[in-house]
Design a protein around this motif. Structure first.
Motif, PDB file in Angstrom:
ATOM      1  N   ARG A  45       0.838  -1.212   0.000  1.00 41.02           N
ATOM      2  CA  ARG A  45       0.000   0.000   0.000  1.00 41.02           C
ATOM      3  C   ARG A  45       0.864   1.250   0.000  1.00 41.02           C
ATOM      4  NH1 ARG A  45      -3.564  -2.940   3.472  1.00 41.02           N
ATOM      5  NH2 ARG A  45      -2.469  -2.145   5.283  1.00 41.02           N
ATOM      6  N   SER A  46       1.948   1.234   0.771  1.00 42.32           N
ATOM      7  CA  SER A  46       2.865   2.373   0.796  1.00 42.32           C
ATOM      8  C   SER A  46       3.451   2.625  -0.585  1.00 42.32           C
ATOM      9  CB  SER A  46       3.993   2.137   1.796  1.00 42.32           C
ATOM     10  OG  SER A  46       3.491   2.028   3.096  1.00 42.32           O
ATOM     11  N   PHE A  47       3.839   1.552  -1.255  1.00 36.47           N
ATOM     12  CA  PHE A  47       4.384   1.668  -2.611  1.00 36.47           C
ATOM     13  C   PHE A  47       3.348   2.284  -3.556  1.00 36.47           C
ATOM     14  CE2 PHE A  47       5.300   0.086  -6.851  1.00 36.47           C
ATOM     15  CZ  PHE A  47       6.659   0.314  -6.968  1.00 36.47           C
ATOM     16  N   ILE A  48       2.129   1.788  -3.497  1.00 36.33           N
ATOM     17  CA  ILE A  48       1.060   2.295  -4.367  1.00 36.33           C
ATOM     18  C   ILE A  48       0.768   3.759  -4.064  1.00 36.33           C
ATOM     19  CG2 ILE A  48      -1.417   2.102  -4.846  1.00 36.33           C
ATOM     20  CD1 ILE A  48      -1.047  -0.957  -4.553  1.00 36.33           C
ATOM     21  N   PHE A  49       0.701   4.125  -2.780  1.00 38.82           N
ATOM     22  CA  PHE A  49       0.405   5.514  -2.427  1.00 38.82           C
ATOM     23  C   PHE A  49       1.529   6.457  -2.848  1.00 38.82           C
ATOM     24  CE2 PHE A  49      -2.591   3.855   1.024  1.00 38.82           C
ATOM     25  CZ  PHE A  49      -3.687   3.983   0.190  1.00 38.82           C
ATOM     26  N   ALA A  50       2.774   5.989  -2.789  1.00 41.89           N
ATOM     27  CA  ALA A  50       3.893   6.812  -3.271  1.00 41.89           C
ATOM     28  C   ALA A  50       3.746   7.069  -4.764  1.00 41.89           C
ATOM     29  CB  ALA A  50       5.222   6.128  -2.966  1.00 41.89           C
ATOM     30  N   MET A  51       3.398   6.052  -5.508  1.00 44.16           N
ATOM     31  CA  MET A  51       3.213   6.208  -6.956  1.00 44.16           C
ATOM     32  C   MET A  51       2.013   7.098  -7.273  1.00 44.16           C
ATOM     33  SD  MET A  51       5.456   4.770  -8.801  1.00 44.16           S
ATOM     34  CE  MET A  51       6.781   3.634  -8.630  1.00 44.16           C
ATOM     35  N   ILE A  52       0.920   6.904  -6.559  1.00 49.33           N
ATOM     36  CA  ILE A  52      -0.278   7.706  -6.812  1.00 49.33           C
ATOM     37  C   ILE A  52      -0.024   9.170  -6.466  1.00 49.33           C
ATOM     38  CG2 ILE A  52      -2.637   8.146  -6.003  1.00 49.33           C
ATOM     39  CD1 ILE A  52      -3.006   5.100  -5.844  1.00 49.33           C
ATOM     40  N   GLY A  53       0.595   9.431  -5.322  1.00 50.12           N
ATOM     41  CA  GLY A  53       0.877  10.814  -4.937  1.00 50.12           C
ATOM     42  C   GLY A  53       1.781  11.512  -5.929  1.00 50.12           C
ATOM     43  N   THR A  54       2.818  10.814  -6.381  1.00 47.61           N
ATOM     44  CA  THR A  54       3.723  11.393  -7.367  1.00 47.61           C
ATOM     45  C   THR A  54       3.003  11.607  -8.689  1.00 47.61           C
ATOM     46  OG1 THR A  54       5.538  10.245  -6.277  1.00 47.61           O
ATOM     47  CG2 THR A  54       5.982  11.129  -8.451  1.00 47.61           C
ATOM     48  N   GLY A  97       8.857   8.567 -13.742  1.00 42.51           N
ATOM     49  CA  GLY A  97      10.088   9.068 -13.140  1.00 42.51           C
ATOM     50  C   GLY A  97      10.391   8.382 -11.826  1.00 42.51           C
ATOM     51  N   LEU A  98       9.370   8.225 -10.978  1.00 44.08           N
ATOM     52  CA  LEU A  98       9.579   7.539  -9.710  1.00 44.08           C
ATOM     53  C   LEU A  98       9.859   6.056  -9.935  1.00 44.08           C
ATOM     54  CD1 LEU A  98       9.699   7.843  -6.654  1.00 44.08           C
ATOM     55  CD2 LEU A  98       7.248   7.379  -6.582  1.00 44.08           C
ATOM     56  N   TRP A  99       9.167   5.455 -10.890  1.00 44.54           N
ATOM     57  CA  TRP A  99       9.372   4.039 -11.182  1.00 44.54           C
ATOM     58  C   TRP A  99      10.807   3.774 -11.643  1.00 44.54           C
ATOM     59  CZ3 TRP A  99       6.644  -0.278 -10.324  1.00 44.54           C
ATOM     60  CH2 TRP A  99       7.061  -1.451 -10.960  1.00 44.54           C
ATOM     61  N   ALA A 100      11.352   4.684 -12.422  1.00 42.96           N
ATOM     62  CA  ALA A 100      12.713   4.506 -12.927  1.00 42.96           C
ATOM     63  C   ALA A 100      13.759   4.642 -11.818  1.00 42.96           C
ATOM     64  CB  ALA A 100      12.991   5.516 -14.035  1.00 42.96           C
ATOM     65  N   GLY A 126      13.803  14.981 -13.647  1.00 43.41           N
ATOM     66  CA  GLY A 126      14.287  15.025 -15.025  1.00 43.41           C
ATOM     67  C   GLY A 126      13.629  13.983 -15.901  1.00 43.41           C
ATOM     68  N   ILE A 127      13.591  12.747 -15.429  1.00 45.69           N
ATOM     69  CA  ILE A 127      12.986  11.668 -16.213  1.00 45.69           C
ATOM     70  C   ILE A 127      11.504  11.923 -16.413  1.00 45.69           C
ATOM     71  CG2 ILE A 127      12.387   9.209 -16.188  1.00 45.69           C
ATOM     72  CD1 ILE A 127      15.068   8.716 -14.772  1.00 45.69           C
ATOM     73  N   GLY A 128      10.811  12.313 -15.342  1.00 45.21           N
ATOM     74  CA  GLY A 128       9.377  12.568 -15.441  1.00 45.21           C
ATOM     75  C   GLY A 128       9.048  13.710 -16.388  1.00 45.21           C
ATOM     76  N   SER A 129       9.849  14.785 -16.347  1.00 43.93           N
ATOM     77  CA  SER A 129       9.565  15.917 -17.235  1.00 43.93           C
ATOM     78  C   SER A 129       9.878  15.583 -18.690  1.00 43.93           C
ATOM     79  CB  SER A 129      10.343  17.147 -16.781  1.00 43.93           C
ATOM     80  OG  SER A 129      11.734  16.933 -16.847  1.00 43.93           O
ATOM     81  N   VAL A 130      10.889  14.753 -18.937  1.00 46.37           N
ATOM     82  CA  VAL A 130      11.167  14.324 -20.314  1.00 46.37           C
ATOM     83  C   VAL A 130      10.010  13.485 -20.842  1.00 46.37           C
ATOM     84  CG1 VAL A 130      12.628  12.780 -21.691  1.00 46.37           C
ATOM     85  CG2 VAL A 130      13.673  14.478 -20.213  1.00 46.37           C
ATOM     86  N   LEU A 174       8.312   4.486   0.498  1.00 45.70           N
ATOM     87  CA  LEU A 174       9.091   3.405  -0.106  1.00 45.70           C
ATOM     88  C   LEU A 174      10.030   2.765   0.913  1.00 45.70           C
ATOM     89  CD1 LEU A 174       9.769   4.991  -3.587  1.00 45.70           C
ATOM     90  CD2 LEU A 174       8.287   3.044  -3.073  1.00 45.70           C
ATOM     91  N   GLY A 175      10.387   3.502   1.957  1.00 41.97           N
ATOM     92  CA  GLY A 175      11.152   2.913   3.050  1.00 41.97           C
ATOM     93  C   GLY A 175      10.361   1.829   3.754  1.00 41.97           C
ATOM     94  N   GLN A 176       9.054   2.063   3.968  1.00 45.04           N
ATOM     95  CA  GLN A 176       8.201   1.038   4.571  1.00 45.04           C
ATOM     96  C   GLN A 176       8.109  -0.187   3.663  1.00 45.04           C
ATOM     97  OE1 GLN A 176       4.429   2.904   5.298  1.00 45.04           O
ATOM     98  NE2 GLN A 176       5.227   4.211   6.926  1.00 45.04           N
ATOM     99  N   TRP A 177       7.967   0.064   2.365  1.00 46.91           N
ATOM    100  CA  TRP A 177       7.895  -1.034   1.409  1.00 46.91           C
ATOM    101  C   TRP A 177       9.204  -1.828   1.421  1.00 46.91           C
ATOM    102  CZ3 TRP A 177      10.996  -1.282  -3.049  1.00 46.91           C
ATOM    103  CH2 TRP A 177      10.716  -2.355  -3.894  1.00 46.91           C
ATOM    104  N   ARG A 178      10.336  -1.132   1.450  1.00 41.47           N
ATOM    105  CA  ARG A 178      11.651  -1.786   1.430  1.00 41.47           C
ATOM    106  C   ARG A 178      11.862  -2.610   2.703  1.00 41.47           C
ATOM    107  NH1 ARG A 178      15.721  -0.958  -1.897  1.00 41.47           N
ATOM    108  NH2 ARG A 178      14.869   0.992  -2.677  1.00 41.47           N
ATOM    109  N   GLN A 179      11.450  -2.074   3.867  1.00 45.71           N
ATOM    110  CA  GLN A 179      11.582  -2.823   5.120  1.00 45.71           C
ATOM    111  C   GLN A 179      10.769  -4.115   5.072  1.00 45.71           C
ATOM    112  OE1 GLN A 179      10.344  -0.044   8.144  1.00 45.71           O
ATOM    113  NE2 GLN A 179      12.457   0.232   8.846  1.00 45.71           N
ATOM    114  N   GLU A 180       9.551  -4.009   4.583  1.00 46.30           N
ATOM    115  CA  GLU A 180       8.701  -5.195   4.499  1.00 46.30           C
ATOM    116  C   GLU A 180       9.294  -6.219   3.536  1.00 46.30           C
ATOM    117  OE1 GLU A 180       4.655  -5.781   2.327  1.00 46.30           O
ATOM    118  OE2 GLU A 180       4.253  -4.995   4.335  1.00 46.30           O
ATOM    119  N   ARG A 181       9.750  -5.767   2.397  1.00 39.66           N
ATOM    120  CA  ARG A 181      10.334  -6.664   1.408  1.00 39.66           C
ATOM    121  C   ARG A 181      11.593  -7.334   1.953  1.00 39.66           C
ATOM    122  NH1 ARG A 181      13.320  -4.596  -3.794  1.00 39.66           N
ATOM    123  NH2 ARG A 181      14.688  -4.076  -2.086  1.00 39.66           N
TER     124      ARG A 181
END
Length: 192
Positions: A45-54, A97-100, A126-130, A174-181
């Motif tokens: 959920r943390s991962f998804i919310f980070a992507m959605i917010g961005t 951009g965040l995914w990359a 940079g990646i997102g704006s390109v 993403l820190g929460q996601w990384r800890q869980e993983r």
């Protein structure tokens, strides 16, 4: 005076969102979100919310950038189709951009993790704006997207701080996601 322009842009975006809100799509989206979120873990959920917010903030920034450009042109109103396309392109650009960058730059612990996230914020931007610039205006937008993002942040530093704040929130999520993983792989709960 600059703050007034930002609110003017956001009011125009609000009209676009209200038009979308009046459709039946939101009910379907709400049901899908409720069923999906109940089946996934806290880290996911943390991962998804980070992507959605961005994504949402990327869409907002791209619309503000295009509206900022249109205020200097002779055409004072932007068509609804262009607004929707700009929103979609900004959403895709922000998420891409965040995914990359998420695996290498975001979600690491400690001071080095925050420094890494700060560097990742610039790379993500940079990646997102390109990507968003290319989707909005192919070829020309590839060069002009990052340039317009820089000019927008120079003109409205508060938007740059909001974007940076969102990316730092994404770092925390993403820190929460990384800890869980990492805990799954450490404990051996994952079997191939």
């Amino acid at each position: 005076m600059q703050t007034g322009r930002i609110f003017q842009y956001l009011r125009q975006l609000k009209v676009t969102f209200v038009q979308f809100e009046n459709t039946n799509c939101l009910g379907v989206i709400r049901l899908a979100v409720q069923s999906i979120l109940s089946q996934i873990s806290r880290g996911e959920r943390s991962f998804i919310f980070a992507m959605i917010g961005t994504s949402i903030l990327g869409a907002t920034l791209s619309c503000v950038a295009v509206m900022h450009l249109s205020e200097t042109s002779s055409e004072s109103r932007i068509s609804t189709a262009i607004t929707y396309w700009t929103l979609l392109a900004g959403c895709i650009g922000g998420a891409s951009g965040l995914w990359a960058c998420y695996e290498r730059w975001f979600g690491h612990e400690g001071a080095r993790g925050w420094a890494s996230a700060l560097i990742g914020a610039f790379i993500t931007s940079g990646i997102g704006s390109v990507i968003a610039g290319t989707l909005i205006l192919p070829f020309y937008g590839t060069m002009f997207g990052p340039f317009q993002l820089i000019m927008l942040i120079v003109a409205y530093p508060s938007l740059g701080l909001i974007w940076l704040g969102m990316l730092m929130c994404a770092h925390g999520l993403l820190g929460q996601w990384r800890q869980e993983r990492d805990s799954i792989f450490r404990s051996g709960q994952f079997s191939a």
